[in-house]
Write an enzyme that holds these catalytic residues in place. Structure first.
Site, mmCIF file in Angstrom:
data_model
loop_
_atom_site.group_PDB
_atom_site.id
_atom_site.type_symbol
_atom_site.label_atom_id
_atom_site.label_comp_id
_atom_site.label_asym_id
_atom_site.label_seq_id
_atom_site.Cartn_x
_atom_site.Cartn_y
_atom_site.Cartn_z
ATOM 1 N N LEU A 33 0.567 -1.191 0.088
ATOM 2 C CA LEU A 33 0.072 -0.370 -0.020
ATOM 3 C C LEU A 33 0.758 1.015 0.098
ATOM 4 C CD1 LEU A 33 -2.992 -0.464 2.702
ATOM 5 C CD2 LEU A 33 -2.714 -1.514 -0.474
ATOM 6 N N THR A 116 8.135 -2.838 -19.213
ATOM 7 C CA THR A 116 7.682 -2.391 -19.378
ATOM 8 C C THR A 116 8.988 -1.616 -21.067
ATOM 9 O OG1 THR A 116 8.020 0.644 -19.320
ATOM 10 C CG2 THR A 116 9.506 -1.147 -18.140
ATOM 11 N N TYR A 140 14.833 3.005 -14.088
ATOM 12 C CA TYR A 140 13.405 2.765 -13.928
ATOM 13 C C TYR A 140 13.743 1.499 -15.322
ATOM 14 C CZ TYR A 140 9.030 0.956 -15.188
ATOM 15 O OH TYR A 140 7.282 0.514 -15.372
ATOM 16 N N PHE A 207 4.861 20.202 -24.290
ATOM 17 C CA PHE A 207 6.867 20.063 -23.759
ATOM 18 C C PHE A 207 7.290 19.579 -25.689
ATOM 19 C CE2 PHE A 207 5.719 18.927 -19.351
ATOM 20 C CZ PHE A 207 6.839 20.193 -18.177
#
Length: 328
Positions: A33, A116, A140, A207
Site C-alpha cells: 500500500l 515496460t 527504472y 513540452f
C-alpha cells in the site's frame, strides 16, 4: 488454486484482480500500500506487506495454494529512478528476487511479469518489435530489464516459466467506475489533462511542438488498462497450458499525439482545457509505439477499447466521480 497478484492494489494490478474475479478465479493480493489503495481491491484475500519481508512472503505462500503469480509490484517513476536508483534496485530487483526464491520453495512454476517498453530505450525503429535491442535510458527501465533477465534464469535453473509483458502508457478506468488511476504525484498525461477539466490545475503543459510528427507533438502508445489486464490473464492461461517462457509487447499499434489527447479530452469533458507550450524535455523521443502483433498472434490478445475517445471517456467517468481519487 489461487492466483497471487503482487501490487494488486495498484492501478493496473487492481484491474487485473477485477478481471480475475470476473472469471471466477480465487485471488490473493500482496501489496505494501505504498502506492496502492486498499479501496481499489474489489475482492479476493488481501495481505498487506513488503515482498522483501521473508516472513510475510512465507505466510502468503504458506496459507494459500498458489497456482501462478502475476507480478506488478514495483516503483515506476522515471524521474525518481534517476535521482535515487538505489531505491529502485532494492525494491524492484531485490523484491523480485525474494518473490522468485519463495516461488521456488513453494513449487510455484508460473509467473506473468508486468514489464515496460522502457526496456528498449531510444527506439531504432517504430513500431518497436520484441527482438529490437534493449538499452534502457533510465534506472527504472534498467531495473525492469534486470528483473526480466533474473526471471529467465530462474526458468533455466528451476523451471519457473514466465511471460514478460512490455508496454508504455496505461490509461482509462474500469467500466464499473469503481477503480481508476490515483497516483501521487501524478505524472501521466491523461489524468493531468483531466485535472485541468476538473479545475485542479490551470493548464496542461505541452513540452515541445516542433517534433517531426504531423502536429509537432510527441506520439505515444496508449492502451486501456482493462485491455492490459486481459493480456495478463491470457499470458497466465498460456503458461497453464504448457507454454514456454516469452516476452510480448502490448500496444494499440497506432499511437496518439499530445495534441490529440488534449483535443479528445476537450470533446469528452466539454471543457476548454487551456494548454501552454514549453521547450522540449531532454530525452523525449518523437514517437514511441510498440508492435503487439506477436501478442495478438500467440496470446490471442485483441484489445477492444483502443479508441482514444473510449480510453479518455472511461478515465473521465472515474475522475469526475473521484476528484480526490480514492479519498473521494
Amino acid at each position: 488454486m489461487a492466483v497471487l497478484v503482487t501490487g494488486g492494489a495498484g492501478y493496473i494490478g487492481s484491474h487485473a484482480v477485477a478481471a480475475l474475479l470476473e472469471k471466477g478465479e480465487e485471488v490473493v493480493i500482496a501489496d505494501s500500500l505504498y502506492q496502492g489503495h486498499e479501496q481499489a481491491v474489489l475482492g479476493g484475500k488481501l495481505y498487506i506487506g513488503d515482498l522483501r519481508d521473508e516472513q510475510f512472503l512465507a505466510q502468503v505462500f504458506g496459507e494459500n495454494d498458489i497456482d501462478g503469480v502475476i507480478h506488478f509490484a514495483a516503483n515506476s517513476l522515471v524521474g525518481e529512478s534517476m535521482e535515487d536508483p538505489g531505491k529502485y534496485y532494492h525494491n524492484n530487483v531485490y523484491g523480485t528476487l525474494c518473490l522468485l526464491e519463495q516461488m521456488k520453495k513453494a513449487g510455484v512454476k508460473r509467473i506473468v511479469f508486468s514489464s515496460t517498453a522502457a526496456a528498449y530505450g531510444e527506439p531504432e525503429r517504430v513500431p518497436i518489435d520484441e527482438y529490437d535491442r534493449t538499452v534502457p535510458t533510465n534506472a527504472y527501465g534498467e531495473t525492469k530489464l534486470a528483473m526480466e533477465k533474473m526471471i529467465r534464469w530462474f526458468d533455466t535453473a528451476h523451471g519457473i516459466k514466465s511471460i514478460s509483458l512490455r508496454y508504455f502508457n496505461a490509461a482509462g478506468a474500469h467500466e464499473s467506475g469503481k477503480i481508476g488511476e490515483d497516483h501521487h504525484p501524478e505524472t501521466h498525461l491523461v489524468p493531468l489533462v483531466l485535472e485541468v477539466a476538473l479545475g485542479q490545475r490551470e493548464h496542461i503543459t505541452v513540452f515541445g511542438d516542433d517534433y517531426p510528427t504531423e502536429d509537432g507533438t510527441c506520439i505515444r502508445d496508449y492502451v486501456h488498462v482493462s485491455d492490459l489486464a486481459d493480456a495478463h490473464l491470457l499470458a497466465l492461461d498460456r503458461l497453464r497450458q504448457g507454454g514456454e517462457s516469452a516476452v510480448y509487447n502490448l500496444g494499440n499499434g497506432l499511437g496518439y499525439s499530445v495534441k490529440q489527447v488534449i483535443e479528445t479530452a476537450r470533446h469528452v469533458t466539454g471543457h476548454a482545457i487551456p494548454a501552454v507550450t514549453r521547450d522540449r524535455r531532454a530525452g523525449d523521443p518523437a514517437v514511441l509505439v510498440a508492435s503487439s502483433a506477436r501478442a495478438r498472434d500467440e496470446l490471442g490478445w485483441s484489445p477492444s477499447r483502443s479508441r482514444l475517445e473510449d480510453i479518455i471517456s472511461s478515465s473521465w467517468n472515474w475522475h469526475r466521480t473521484h476528484p480526490e481519487g480514492f479519498k473521494s
